[in-house]
Design an enzyme around this catalytic site. Sequence first.
Site, mmCIF file in Angstrom:
data_model
loop_
_atom_site.group_PDB
_atom_site.id
_atom_site.type_symbol
_atom_site.label_atom_id
_atom_site.label_comp_id
_atom_site.label_asym_id
_atom_site.label_seq_id
_atom_site.Cartn_x
_atom_site.Cartn_y
_atom_site.Cartn_z
ATOM 1 N N ALA A 66 -1.934 -5.708 -9.798
ATOM 2 C CA ALA A 66 -3.160 -6.234 -9.198
ATOM 3 C C ALA A 66 -4.015 -5.046 -8.768
ATOM 4 O O ALA A 66 -3.493 -3.951 -8.507
ATOM 5 C CB ALA A 66 -2.804 -7.098 -8.000
ATOM 6 N N GLU A 134 5.775 -3.707 -5.396
ATOM 7 C CA GLU A 134 5.229 -4.491 -4.280
ATOM 8 C C GLU A 134 5.860 -4.178 -2.923
ATOM 9 O O GLU A 134 5.156 -4.121 -1.905
ATOM 10 C CB GLU A 134 5.383 -6.007 -4.559
ATOM 11 C CG GLU A 134 4.326 -6.571 -5.482
ATOM 12 C CD GLU A 134 4.675 -6.454 -6.959
ATOM 13 O OE1 GLU A 134 5.567 -5.653 -7.299
ATOM 14 O OE2 GLU A 134 4.066 -7.161 -7.767
#
Length: 260
Positions: A66, A134
């Site tokens: 992302a 993440e």
Amino acid sequence: MNYNNLLVETTDGITTLTVNRPQVLNALNGDVVRELECALYELDLDVTVKAVVLTGAGDKAFVAGADIKEMSEISSFDALSFARRGQSLMKLINKMGKPVIAAVNGYALGGGLELALACDFIYASEKAKFGFPEVGLGVIPGFGGTQNLARLIGPNKANELVFSGRIISASKALSWGIVNEVFQADELLPKALETAREIASKGSLGVASAKDAIVNGMNMSKEDGFRYEAALFGVLFATGDQREGMGAFLEKRAAQFKGN
Ligand code: DAK
């Protein structure tokens, strides 16, 4: 339709869909996710398209996750909307009645690895790298990554990759079963297209039903999966493709499938 962040090229029923933001390693911002969803909807509806190869522009990345810059600045409601769009994109790939092959040409990190895992299978270049960074950003994979990875390679290896945030090589990803095959960088796209063409030469209703059986059967008990497979098998006997495929075999000629 025209896209600002995607390249869409269709030749002989095979579409190459390229995420095109090489300056940020093809990071997924809201616009890219929206465009991918629109493009894949269009491709699913286009009966002339038999298979899709998804890749990233440039020679460094498939998708490096992302877009951290955009993500760092969004409100919680924007994050909610981003999450919904991302999840709906991943589900759309599963629901499409045609195969989507990920050709991972470089970094596939975070949301990029989730995108690749949502595809029907992954081919990789020897330069590809895979990981879920993440936890290093204080979050967890949120586009289905924990679920798809654990189902694909089992919880133990998935735990190691997700908990450590480590980035692994293409050969390690191959040995763990994340990717089907690894090619030299300049061989990756030709090999993915070759496989896509091979699939496209088969009965498209059969391919769509096989994908349906495998994707949906994975979420059923074995008993229900067998029942679902039998129902799809039966329905195919109402199609021209079944008559053509079996007729061609008996007449010792190549089948000419029409997808009807
Ligand atoms: N976002 C934005 N920009 C990125 C980027 C990213 N993910 N990855 C790379 N870039 C940009 C860099 O900032 C740099 O830009 P400039 O400085 O030139 O302006 C350019 O791309 C080239 O990158 P590097 O200079 O860093 O290149 P290196 O070869 O040195 O390093 C690298 C390559 C891939 C190791 C490094 O760029 C890197 O660590 N990138 C970040 C990887 C990462 O942490 N990705 C994000 C994972 S988190 C959600 C669901 C899912 C997600 C989010 C929300 N919801 C349910 C709400 C997903 C989260 C993730 O994907």
